[in-house]
Design an enzyme around this catalytic site. Structure first.
Site: not given
Ligand code: NAD
Length: 512
Positions: A394, A262, A296, A188
């Site tokens: 962050e 991650e 990130c 997803k």
């Molecule tokens: P997010 O956590 O809001 O969403 C990520 C994904 O999870 C999306 O597909 C979203 O629809 C889904 N999601 C949201 N709530 C959910 C739930 N309760 N159950 C299941 N799925 C759910 O993150 P974002 O805003 O899309 O991305 C930014 C974040 O991602 C930042 O914190 C960034 O640091 C992190 N990130 C980490 C890495 C890494 O490799 N460590 C890489 C890129 C981004």
């Protein structure tokens, strides 16, 4: 393909995409769709995507299970490798289209989207090499009558949930590695950036990966939750925010489901007075503003020796004034738009908190005029103290915090004083100082006199609130594998304990 080609918003037409389930283009069972507008160009509709529900996730999980048992699990690594190489070739063929969709949906500059697509192809190429080297272990010193084999097996059906900031790259830090290890998948993507993941699944199909091995369902967090809770999913691989990751880990814990996470970062760059300052300034600007700071690995905390802190901050501010902010469709742009209003509000709140807490706003701190409201000035705070929210949280925007230190021990203490531990860096020409800091910094990746380089060959992941497990490198195969021990009897076994009770004592303590 020209790497300097500019697009104009007037050229863009709406892309209508489907899900990919069991190798077929699939509408959602409900028939509902949602529209993604370009964050950089208000009212420009970019993509229309199905809104999945639990029934779509059920269908995708069933397809993935059938594909797993129907041959993929036992396919020769050499065959899998050919297929993964084929996907890499198709990614390169369609690179410009993929990059354009990334830019339109995320607001990132087209030049950065192009390099992201190139790196994505490399991930598939590297994972293909691992598919042929999935080797176990053998033991022949356990006793005269015993051999033991240790083999890697696929975990099964892996649910992958990805964020919006590097949609194609991040799914490709998971998918080809999971496939190389013999798993199947239900993916997803973020609801903000669904298109390139769907396009990737189509390329997998075109490359000959069997139906059901790669399934993509589209929608919001409800679809993510349906994957997390689905009993047919054997493992969860999640990249996203630490808050959502915690919830997924809690649920996976209660279901005793394998999980790899991650998550976020608040990454420090220590700048010693013994550093090559020109190189460190360059890295501060690149590390802070790459992908608009929505990264990130952003190097958002600059921990600078007190003797050079003011001069260094000034040099970073001067370089910052040269950074081109604006329309991400122009090849010259370095910072595009933020991804959505929520991200803008978060940044504005943190900037207000930084000012209220007494940090000095050296440059930036406001929106910039553009074709939408989501362009934000690259921003630098100085006089930042470790307890401030801008030092700890962050922010996920182009905001740098400069914090002074006197001794390298103090610098490392400041660097380690957050819950995160994704990456960290030290700038110093003193090899002992650099290596001591590298030893003591608590993060999954340490950069010494460089920042944010990544290679498919080396593992990536975080300590603490930055995650659990590692992606990339040879270790990725283990992340997506179960370990099975097979013991073999050599020669005839002399007696069975039911016939010879006096043997029971001899067996006691082995595997009891
Ligand atoms: P997010 O956590 O809001 O969403 C990520 C994904 O999870 C999306 O597909 C979203 O629809 C889904 N999601 C949201 N709530 C959910 C739930 N309760 N159950 C299941 N799925 C759910 O993150 P974002 O805003 O899309 O991305 C930014 C974040 O991602 C930042 O914190 C960034 O640091 C992190 N990130 C980490 C890495 C890494 O490799 N460590 C890489 C890129 C981004």
């Amino acid at each position: 393909m020209s790497l300097t080609h500019d697009y104009s918003a007037a050229e863009i037409v709406l892309s209508t995409l489907t899900q990919v389930i069991d190798g077929q283009d699939a509408e959602s069972r409900s028939g509902e769709r949602f529209i993604r507008e370009s964050p950089a160009h208000r009212d420009l509709q970019v993509s229309s995507v199905p809104l999945a529900d639990v029934a779509d996730v059920d269908a995708a999980v069933s397809a993935a299970r059938r594909a797993l048992e129907g041959g993929w699990r036992l396919m020769a690594g050499s065959e899998r490798a050919k297929l993964l190489h084929g996907v890499a070739e198709l990614i390169r063929r369609d690179a410009e289209h993929l990059a354009l969709m990334e830019t339109l949906e995320s607001g990132k500059p087209i030049s950065q989207a192009r390099s992201e697509v190139d790196s994505t192809a490399e991930l598939w190429e590297y994972a293909a090499t691992l598919a042929r080297h999935n080797v176990g272990d053998a033991h022949n010193s356990l006793g005269a009558d015993t051999f033991a084999l240790v083999v890697n097996e696929p975990v099964g059906v892996v649910g992958m949930i990805t964020p919006w900031n590097f949609p194609l790259l991040i799914v490709s830090q998971k998918l080809p590695f999971a496939l190389a290890a013999g798993n199947t998948s239900v993916i997803k993507p973020s609801e903000s950036t669904s298109s390139t993941t769907v396009m990737l699944a189509r390329l997998c199909r075109e490359a000959g990966i069997p139906n059901g091995v790669v399934n993509v369902v589209t929608g919001d967090k409800r679809v993510g939750a349906a994957i997390v809770e689905h009993p047919g999913i054997d493992m969860l691989s999640f990249t996203g925010s630490t808050g959502v990751g915690r919830g997924i880990a809690a649920r996976a814990g209660s279901d005793l489901k394998r999980v790899e996470l991650e998550l976020g970062g608040k990454n420090p760059q220590i700048i010693s007075e013994k550093a090559d300052l020109a190189a460190a300034v360059d890295a501060a600007v690149f590390g802070g503003y790459f992908n608009g700071g929505q990264c990130c690995n952003s190097g958002s905390r600059l921990i600078v020796h007190t003797s050079i802190a003011a001069e260094f901050a000034q040099a970073v501010a001067e370089r910052t004034s040269l950074v081109a902010v604006g329309d991400p469709l122009l090849a010259s742009t370095r910072i595009g738009s933020l991804v959505n209003d929520q991200q803008l509000e978060t940044i504005e709140r943190y900037v207000r908190e930084g000012v209220a807490a007494g940090a000095t706003l050296l440059t930036g701190g406001s929106r910039r005029e553009g074709s939408s409201e989501l362009f934000y000035e690259p921003t630098i705070f100085t006089e930042v103290a470790p307890g401030m929210s801008i030092a700890n949280d962050e922010i996920f925007g182009p905001v740098l915090s400069v914090m002074p230190f006197s001794t390298i021990d103090e610098a490392v203490r400041i660097a380690n004083a957050t819950d995160f531990g994704l990456s960290a860096g030290i700038w110093s020409d003193d090899i002992t100082e650099a290596l001591t800091a590298a030893r003591d910094l608590r993060a999954g990746t340490i950069w010494v006199n460089r920042w944010m380089d990544g290679y498919p060959e080396v593992p990536f992941g975080g300590y603490g609130a930055s995650g659990i497990g590692r992606e990339l490198g040879r270790q990725a195969l283990a992340e997506f594998s179960e370990t099975k021990t097979i013991q073999l009897q050599v020669g005839a076994r002399a007696t069975r304990w039911v016939d010879a009770p006096d043997q029971i004592g001899a067996l006691g303590g082995r595997g009891a």
